[in-house]
Design an enzyme around this catalytic site. Structure first.
Site, PDB file in Angstrom:
ATOM      1  N   ASN A   1       0.872  -1.173   0.000  1.00 60.51           N
ATOM      2  CA  ASN A   1       0.000   0.000   0.000  1.00 60.51           C
ATOM      3  C   ASN A   1       0.908   1.221   0.000  1.00 60.51           C
ATOM      4  O   ASN A   1       1.458   1.586   1.037  1.00 60.51           O
ATOM      5  CB  ASN A   1      -0.905  -0.001   1.237  1.00 60.51           C
ATOM      6  CG  ASN A   1      -1.751   1.260   1.314  1.00 60.51           C
ATOM      7  OD1 ASN A   1      -1.788   2.048   0.368  1.00 60.51           O
ATOM      8  ND2 ASN A   1      -2.423   1.468   2.436  1.00 60.51           N
ATOM      9  N   TRP A   2       1.057   1.810  -1.164  1.00 61.29           N
ATOM     10  CA  TRP A   2       1.989   2.951  -1.284  1.00 61.29           C
ATOM     11  C   TRP A   2       1.437   4.223  -0.643  1.00 61.29           C
ATOM     12  O   TRP A   2       2.169   5.195  -0.499  1.00 61.29           O
ATOM     13  CB  TRP A   2       2.300   3.212  -2.759  1.00 61.29           C
ATOM     14  CG  TRP A   2       3.270   2.227  -3.355  1.00 61.29           C
ATOM     15  CD1 TRP A   2       3.957   1.237  -2.696  1.00 61.29           C
ATOM     16  CD2 TRP A   2       3.683   2.162  -4.724  1.00 61.29           C
ATOM     17  NE1 TRP A   2       4.755   0.559  -3.577  1.00 61.29           N
ATOM     18  CE2 TRP A   2       4.615   1.100  -4.825  1.00 61.29           C
ATOM     19  CE3 TRP A   2       3.361   2.882  -5.874  1.00 61.29           C
ATOM     20  CZ2 TRP A   2       5.219   0.760  -6.037  1.00 61.29           C
ATOM     21  CZ3 TRP A   2       3.960   2.536  -7.082  1.00 61.29           C
ATOM     22  CH2 TRP A   2       4.886   1.490  -7.154  1.00 61.29           C
ATOM     23  N   LYS A   3       0.152   4.229  -0.329  1.00 62.23           N
ATOM     24  CA  LYS A   3      -0.479   5.441   0.221  1.00 62.23           C
ATOM     25  C   LYS A   3      -0.208   6.629  -0.730  1.00 62.23           C
ATOM     26  O   LYS A   3      -0.131   6.416  -1.936  1.00 62.23           O
ATOM     27  CB  LYS A   3       0.009   5.690   1.652  1.00 62.23           C
ATOM     28  CG  LYS A   3      -0.156   4.431   2.519  1.00 62.23           C
ATOM     29  CD  LYS A   3       0.066   4.648   3.985  1.00 62.23           C
ATOM     30  CE  LYS A   3      -0.147   3.322   4.714  1.00 62.23           C
ATOM     31  NZ  LYS A   3      -0.084   3.435   6.152  1.00 62.23           N
TER      32      LYS A   3
ATOM     33  N   HIS B   1      -9.573   1.655   4.543  1.00 64.78           N
ATOM     34  CA  HIS B   1      -8.317   1.807   5.291  1.00 64.78           C
ATOM     35  C   HIS B   1      -8.540   2.780   6.450  1.00 64.78           C
ATOM     36  O   HIS B   1      -9.294   3.757   6.316  1.00 64.78           O
ATOM     37  CB  HIS B   1      -7.208   2.318   4.355  1.00 64.78           C
ATOM     38  CG  HIS B   1      -5.853   2.229   4.987  1.00 64.78           C
ATOM     39  ND1 HIS B   1      -5.414   3.143   5.913  1.00 64.78           N
ATOM     40  CD2 HIS B   1      -4.869   1.305   4.861  1.00 64.78           C
ATOM     41  CE1 HIS B   1      -4.199   2.783   6.322  1.00 64.78           C
ATOM     42  NE2 HIS B   1      -3.850   1.675   5.692  1.00 64.78           N
TER      43      HIS B   1
ATOM     44  N   GLU C   1      -5.442  -4.376  10.560  1.00 67.36           N
ATOM     45  CA  GLU C   1      -4.394  -3.367  10.758  1.00 67.36           C
ATOM     46  C   GLU C   1      -4.662  -2.600  12.050  1.00 67.36           C
ATOM     47  O   GLU C   1      -5.440  -1.634  12.055  1.00 67.36           O
ATOM     48  CB  GLU C   1      -4.382  -2.383   9.587  1.00 67.36           C
ATOM     49  CG  GLU C   1      -4.119  -3.036   8.247  1.00 67.36           C
ATOM     50  CD  GLU C   1      -3.543  -2.043   7.245  1.00 67.36           C
ATOM     51  OE1 GLU C   1      -2.520  -2.379   6.646  1.00 67.36           O
ATOM     52  OE2 GLU C   1      -4.098  -0.941   7.087  1.00 67.36           O
TER      53      GLU C   1
ATOM     54  N   SER D   1       3.519  -1.797  10.159  1.00 65.75           N
ATOM     55  CA  SER D   1       4.975  -1.845  10.303  1.00 65.75           C
ATOM     56  C   SER D   1       5.571  -3.213  10.004  1.00 65.75           C
ATOM     57  O   SER D   1       6.581  -3.597  10.595  1.00 65.75           O
ATOM     58  CB  SER D   1       5.395  -1.368  11.700  1.00 65.75           C
ATOM     59  OG  SER D   1       4.928  -0.059  11.920  1.00 65.75           O
TER      60      SER D   1
ATOM     61  N   GLY E   1       2.946  -0.880   4.154  1.00 68.04           N
ATOM     62  CA  GLY E   1       3.084   0.522   3.772  1.00 68.04           C
ATOM     63  C   GLY E   1       4.542   0.880   3.542  1.00 68.04           C
ATOM     64  O   GLY E   1       5.099   0.670   2.468  1.00 68.04           O
ATOM     65  N   GLY E   2       5.186   1.402   4.585  1.00 71.60           N
ATOM     66  CA  GLY E   2       6.549   1.931   4.473  1.00 71.60           C
ATOM     67  C   GLY E   2       7.531   1.001   3.769  1.00 71.60           C
ATOM     68  O   GLY E   2       8.292   1.436   2.905  1.00 71.60           O
TER      69      GLY E   2
END
Ligand code: 13P
Length: 269
Positions: free
Chosen positions: A10-12, A96, A168, A222, A243-244
């Site tokens: 998920n690149w956001k 989300h 999440e 994370s 994500g990150g």
């Protein structure tokens, strides 16, 4: 059998079109094939076309991070399921926690979007999760189960079997474990597995064991190339929403690779 393992990025709101194209070329270079693991990149709308073109024929799937449930019309700024499907997008993240908290996404909207996605052949990745306050108040299970039930209201077993649920915990998202090395803010594997087991039970209650056993439950918060092994080894966790650590092709492919290594059938729950 565990359900299909799905590792999704998920690149956001990160990555320009130029960045996305560079990522795709690098990822294709490193990526060693699917194995039994499905890999999905959920990118900003602006990069979806580039990614579906880059990943054509590779077995890597592309997802959006949101969509609107109406088919077309006077909804300035919105994107429909048909628009996504038309460019080869096959997954869509719905509900989300960032959309719920920052953009007023409600359970009711998420449910409408789940129906629309399924009708248009998209696989919804339905996000659920509790805040730290809710966890400390001891209402995690009740809250998360409620979100799952709402999102799936009116969805039959065949539709539910096509959904992915992402657990999440909001308190574990974006804690920068990758950069800081601080693992204290990532849900422990046991904590994550407990919640995912609870989700599995709700799915069993709603649709029976056969259907529940087919539904992938991901963990997100994370996850990185180190903690993923422990998390993905848990009985109820069949994937990750990342994500990150998904913004860099090396880091993300490390998670995919570890998921492939772990992906040996573990028998029944
Ligand atoms: P991080 O992996 O950056 O914590 O993000 C998790 C997430 O919200 C994925 O949807």
């Amino acid at each position: 059998m565990k359900p299909q393992t799905i590792i999704a990025a998920n690149w956001k709101m990160n990555m320009t079109n130029t960045d996305a194209a560079a990522f795709a070329r690098e990822f294709k270079r490193i990526y060693k094939g699917q194995g039994d693991v499905k890999t999905v990149i959920c990118a900003p709308y602006t990069s979806l076309s580039v990614l579906t073109a880059e990943f054509k024929g590779t077995g890597i799937y592309v997802g959006a991070q949101n969509m609107y449930y109406e088919e077309k019309g006077t909804f300035t700024g919105e994107i429909s399921c048909a628009m996504l499907a038309d460019i080869g997008v096959t997954y869509v993240i719905l509900g989300h926690s960032e959309r719920r908290a920052k953009f007023g996404e409600t359970d009711e909207n998420v449910n409408k979007k789940v129906h629309a996605a399924l009708s248009n052949g998209l696989t919804p990745i339905i996000c659920v999760g509790e805040t730290l306050e809710q966890r400390n108040a001891g209402i995690t299970a009740e809250w998360v189960m409620g979100q799952v039930r709402s999102a799936l209201t009116g969805v039959d077993a065949a539709g539910a079997a096509r959904c992915v649920i992402a657990y999440e915990p909001i308190w574990a998202i974006s804690k920068g474990a990758v950069l800081s090395g601080d693992k204290s803010l990532v849900a422990t594997s046991e904590t994550a597995n407990d919640a995912c087991g609870g989700i599995h039970n709700v799915l069993k209650d709603l649709y029976g064991a056969d259907t529940a056993d087919k539904i992938t439950i991901q963990y997100g918060g994370s996850m990185d190339g180190i903690n993923c092994t422990d998390l993905l080894a848990q009985s109820y966790i069949s994937g990750g929403l990342i994500g990150g650590a998904s913004l860099n092709a090396e880091n993300f492919s490390e998670i995919v690779r570890k998921a492939q290594e772990l992906n040996v059938p573990k028998g029944v729950y």
